[in-house]
Design an enzyme around this catalytic site. Structure first.
Site, mmCIF file in Angstrom:
data_model
loop_
_atom_site.group_PDB
_atom_site.id
_atom_site.type_symbol
_atom_site.label_atom_id
_atom_site.label_comp_id
_atom_site.label_asym_id
_atom_site.label_seq_id
_atom_site.Cartn_x
_atom_site.Cartn_y
_atom_site.Cartn_z
ATOM 1 C CG HIS A 83 -2.055 0.918 1.127
ATOM 2 N ND1 HIS A 83 -1.934 2.282 1.332
ATOM 3 C CD2 HIS A 83 -3.333 0.683 0.777
ATOM 4 C CE1 HIS A 83 -3.119 2.836 1.139
ATOM 5 N NE2 HIS A 83 -3.990 1.897 0.800
ATOM 6 C CG ASP A 112 -8.381 -4.367 -2.647
ATOM 7 O OD1 ASP A 112 -7.589 -3.405 -2.708
ATOM 8 O OD2 ASP A 112 -9.601 -4.250 -2.766
HETATM 9 C C1 SDX Z 1 -6.331 0.000 -2.811
HETATM 10 O O1 SDX Z 1 -4.388 4.527 -2.149
HETATM 11 C C2 SDX Z 1 -5.368 3.922 -1.490
HETATM 12 O O2 SDX Z 1 -5.713 4.310 -0.383
HETATM 13 C C3 SDX Z 1 -6.008 2.721 -2.193
HETATM 14 C C4 SDX Z 1 -7.002 1.951 -1.361
HETATM 15 C C5 SDX Z 1 -8.255 2.776 -1.082
HETATM 16 O O3 SDX Z 1 -8.942 2.425 -0.110
HETATM 17 O O4 SDX Z 1 -8.554 3.681 -1.899
HETATM 18 O O5 SDX Z 1 -6.413 1.565 -0.118
HETATM 19 C C6 SDX Z 1 -7.459 0.671 -2.073
HETATM 20 O O6 SDX Z 1 -6.133 0.276 -3.959
HETATM 21 C C7 SDX Z 1 -5.422 -0.965 -2.058
HETATM 22 C C8 SDX Z 1 -4.205 -1.443 -2.941
HETATM 23 C C9 SDX Z 1 -4.717 -2.572 -3.843
HETATM 24 N N1 SDX Z 1 -3.662 -2.955 -4.840
HETATM 25 C C10 SDX Z 1 -3.020 -4.114 -4.763
HETATM 26 O O7 SDX Z 1 -3.138 -4.926 -3.847
HETATM 27 C C11 SDX Z 1 -2.108 -4.393 -5.963
HETATM 28 C C12 SDX Z 1 -0.753 -4.930 -5.470
HETATM 29 N N2 SDX Z 1 -0.078 -3.846 -4.762
HETATM 30 C C13 SDX Z 1 0.929 -3.086 -5.501
HETATM 31 O O8 SDX Z 1 0.646 -2.906 -6.845
HETATM 32 C C14 SDX Z 1 1.434 -1.870 -4.726
HETATM 33 O O9 SDX Z 1 1.722 -2.294 -3.473
HETATM 34 C C15 SDX Z 1 0.574 -0.631 -4.635
HETATM 35 C C16 SDX Z 1 0.129 -0.160 -5.985
HETATM 36 C C17 SDX Z 1 -0.627 -0.875 -3.779
HETATM 37 C C18 SDX Z 1 1.431 0.454 -3.973
HETATM 38 O O10 SDX Z 1 2.472 0.734 -4.831
HETATM 39 P P1 SDX Z 1 3.612 1.825 -4.443
HETATM 40 O O11 SDX Z 1 3.326 2.501 -3.159
HETATM 41 O O12 SDX Z 1 3.843 2.688 -5.643
HETATM 42 O O13 SDX Z 1 4.822 0.920 -4.120
HETATM 43 P P2 SDX Z 1 5.933 0.539 -5.188
HETATM 44 O O14 SDX Z 1 5.276 0.060 -6.452
HETATM 45 O O15 SDX Z 1 6.897 1.672 -5.270
HETATM 46 O O16 SDX Z 1 6.623 -0.741 -4.491
HETATM 47 C C19 SDX Z 1 7.653 -0.569 -3.547
HETATM 48 C C20 SDX Z 1 8.430 -1.876 -3.627
HETATM 49 C C21 SDX Z 1 8.835 -2.244 -5.066
HETATM 50 O O17 SDX Z 1 9.981 -3.052 -4.949
HETATM 51 P P3 SDX Z 1 11.454 -2.371 -5.293
HETATM 52 O O18 SDX Z 1 11.304 -1.688 -6.653
HETATM 53 O O19 SDX Z 1 11.644 -1.362 -4.155
HETATM 54 O O20 SDX Z 1 12.422 -3.496 -5.278
HETATM 55 O O21 SDX Z 1 7.597 -2.959 -3.171
HETATM 56 C C22 SDX Z 1 7.397 -3.869 -4.248
HETATM 57 C C23 SDX Z 1 7.724 -3.133 -5.538
HETATM 58 O O22 SDX Z 1 8.160 -4.071 -6.547
HETATM 59 N N3 SDX Z 1 5.993 -4.247 -4.203
HETATM 60 C C24 SDX Z 1 5.528 -5.491 -4.377
HETATM 61 C C25 SDX Z 1 4.139 -5.407 -4.192
HETATM 62 N N4 SDX Z 1 3.796 -4.135 -3.931
HETATM 63 C C26 SDX Z 1 4.949 -3.419 -3.944
HETATM 64 N N5 SDX Z 1 6.143 -6.666 -4.662
HETATM 65 C C27 SDX Z 1 5.366 -7.757 -4.771
HETATM 66 N N6 SDX Z 1 4.021 -7.753 -4.606
HETATM 67 C C28 SDX Z 1 3.374 -6.595 -4.329
HETATM 68 N N7 SDX Z 1 2.071 -6.590 -4.165
#
Ligand code: SDX
Length: 427
Positions: A316, A373
């Site tokens: 998140h 989720d």
């Molecule tokens: C919702 O914003 C809100 O408040 C949203 C929400 C709401 O109520 O409105 O809370 C609802 O959308 C919840 C989130 C649902 N999405 C998912 O579950 C999809 C999977 N999650 C990711 O796509 C991700 O965690 C996000 C999109 C939720 C957050 O992305 P960020 O903050 O931009 O984090 P990032 O992409 O910069 O990741 C940081 C690191 C990265 O690794 P490095 O590049 O540092 O090596 O963490 C890794 C990412 O690769 N990473 C994950 C991961 N999420 C982040 N690795 C594996 N699996 C994951 N799910």
């Protein structure tokens, strides 16, 4: 005298510029950078707005480190366990919980506005039957603007209240119509004798003509425990400060477009699997993993920097601790295990993923925890809700948040049309 705020020094010219702080009542303060470009000729660069506050707001507070969420100062745990979704809607819109009389009046107001103009009903026939309910829902909400065009210009509190009541009341009906259309079965109109949440399940499940099949042993088609579970799910999804879809709603509000097309744009943004669409993707992913024995291989894929595979329902932007909503859903899931037919295989796979992710350094170091989720899908599946309706259910819960944020934007004298700049790297 000690300087206030922040000073930025441009080392190319040696010049320094002072920027005042923007005070908060809780959580991070802001730095007022509005004159930064005029002062320095440079832009601040913040793709994804990870360090940028787009507005001041008094609606929702999140502490990502603590895993804390409050609507108008009230903790989500209190609202989810002691109050109904309609009380939460009143709290978000008005700023305080309703009296019993106010709640009854609000409930009746919404029941009377849950109906759809027959012309709008025909819109669904334009879609292919296999259309995803999110596409028909976002289109229907945009079309709603042409049935209530008077909401393009609002000036009085009552006009804002009427616009908000209509969209909150009609969203479940439009979502249920989208589902019924995708199944090729006749629409069920709202039953004003049923509560907001029960009415949605009724419109989803009732037989043509609105008959509720009473099973021989008297088992009704809608159990009170199901209504309570879905009501809690709506409450948990009601608002979440400046997330991607709310930012879209505010951006469309800034151009002066109709409030219902702003909410339609929010529905489209929510559909993405990185956002609200994740709840549907979580179940798809759990089914794809198929058994507990396969979990380790998928965890390895999620950790592989060269593999785009991500664990849906994990991570998140704000929560660097357990999403408090996920915690509430997890305990709700445990409560429902006896009452509803939970898919134990999916729950075992989810539990194994969570167990590994909460100890594996890749996730721990990146503070990746289960988000809302990760758990909602298993409960919605147990409620007999088809996967394609998971995000429309998120939409129903979030509509009150979107419309409340839209109104706050309109009343914020500091706001203007959203128009960020860019760092040009072209020829
Ligand atoms: C919702 O914003 C809100 O408040 C949203 C929400 C709401 O109520 O409105 O809370 C609802 O959308 C919840 C989130 C649902 N999405 C998912 O579950 C999809 C999977 N999650 C990711 O796509 C991700 O965690 C996000 C999109 C939720 C957050 O992305 P960020 O903050 O931009 O984090 P990032 O992409 O910069 O990741 C940081 C690191 C990265 O690794 P490095 O590049 O540092 O090596 O963490 C890794 C990412 O690769 N990473 C994950 C991961 N999420 C982040 N690795 C594996 N699996 C994951 N799910």
């Amino acid at each position: 005298m000690a300087k206030k705020g922040f000073t930025v020094t441009d080392h190319r010219s040696g010049k320094s510029y002072d920027y005042p702080t923007v005070e908060s009542s809780r959580g991070p303060k802001g730095v007022d950078f509005r004159s930064f470009y005029k002062d320095t000729g440079c832009f601040s660069y913040d793709p994804g707005f990870t360090s940028t506050a787009s507005c001041k707001s008094s609606i929702t507070f999140i502490d990502g480190e603590k895993g804390e969420l409050r609507y108008r100062g009230t903790p989500i745990e209190k609202l989810a366990t002691e109050h109904s979704y309609l009380e939460t809607c009143f709290l978000l819109r008005v700023g305080r919980l309703p009296s019993e009389e106010e709640l009854n009046h609000y409930d009746l107001e919404l029941r009377h506005r849950s109906f759809i103009h027959e012309g709008l009903r025909n819109l669904f026939d334009a879609f292919p039957q296999e259309a995803h309910p999110m596409s028909t829902l976002s289109s229907a909400v945009a079309a709603l603007s042409s049935f209530y065009y008077e909401h393009l210009e609002m000036n009085t509190e009552e006009e804002y209240r009427e616009m908000a009541r209509r969209i909150v009341a009609k969203m479940p009906t439009l979502a249920a119509f989208a589902y019924r259309y995708s199944k090729g079965i006749p629409f069920i109109y709202p039953d004003i004798e049923r509560s907001f949440t029960e009415n949605f399940l009724y419109m989803m499940r009732a037989y043509p003509g609105g008959k509720m099949h009473i099973d021989p042993e008297g088992e009704r088609l809608i159990k009170p425990i199901e209504v309570k579970a879905l009501d809690t799910i709506f409450t948990l999804h009601a608002d979440h400060e400046q997330n991607a879809s709310t930012t879209v709603v505010r951006s469309v509000a800034s151009t002066g477009a109709h409030p219902y097309v702003a909410i339609s744009a929010g529905i489209s943004a929510l559909w993405g699997r990185a956002h609200g669409g994740a709840n549907e993707s979580v179940i798809e992913q759990l089914k794809m993993i198929g058994s507990v024995e396969n979990v380790d291989a998928f965890i390895a894929k999620a950790k592989d920097p060269d593999d785009p595979f991500r664990l849906m329902g994990f991570g998140h932007r704000v929560y660097k601790n357990f999403d408090p909503r996920a915690k509430i859903l997890k305990s709700l899931q445990d409560q429902l295990k006896e009452e509803l037919d939970m898919d134990n295989n999916l729950m075992r796979i989810a539990a194994r993923i969570e167990e590994i992710a909460l100890s594996d350094d890749y996730f721990v170091s990146r503070k990746l925890y289960p988000n809302i989720d990760f758990y909602s899908g298993v409960i919605l599946t147990a409620l007999g809700i088809p996967r394609s309706m998971f995000t429309p259910i998120f939409v129903i819960g979030r509509t009150i948040g979107w419309v409340t944020q839209w109104i706050e934007f309109k009343k914020d004298a500091e706001q203007k049309i959203v128009r960020p700049r860019q760092i040009y790297v072209g020829p």
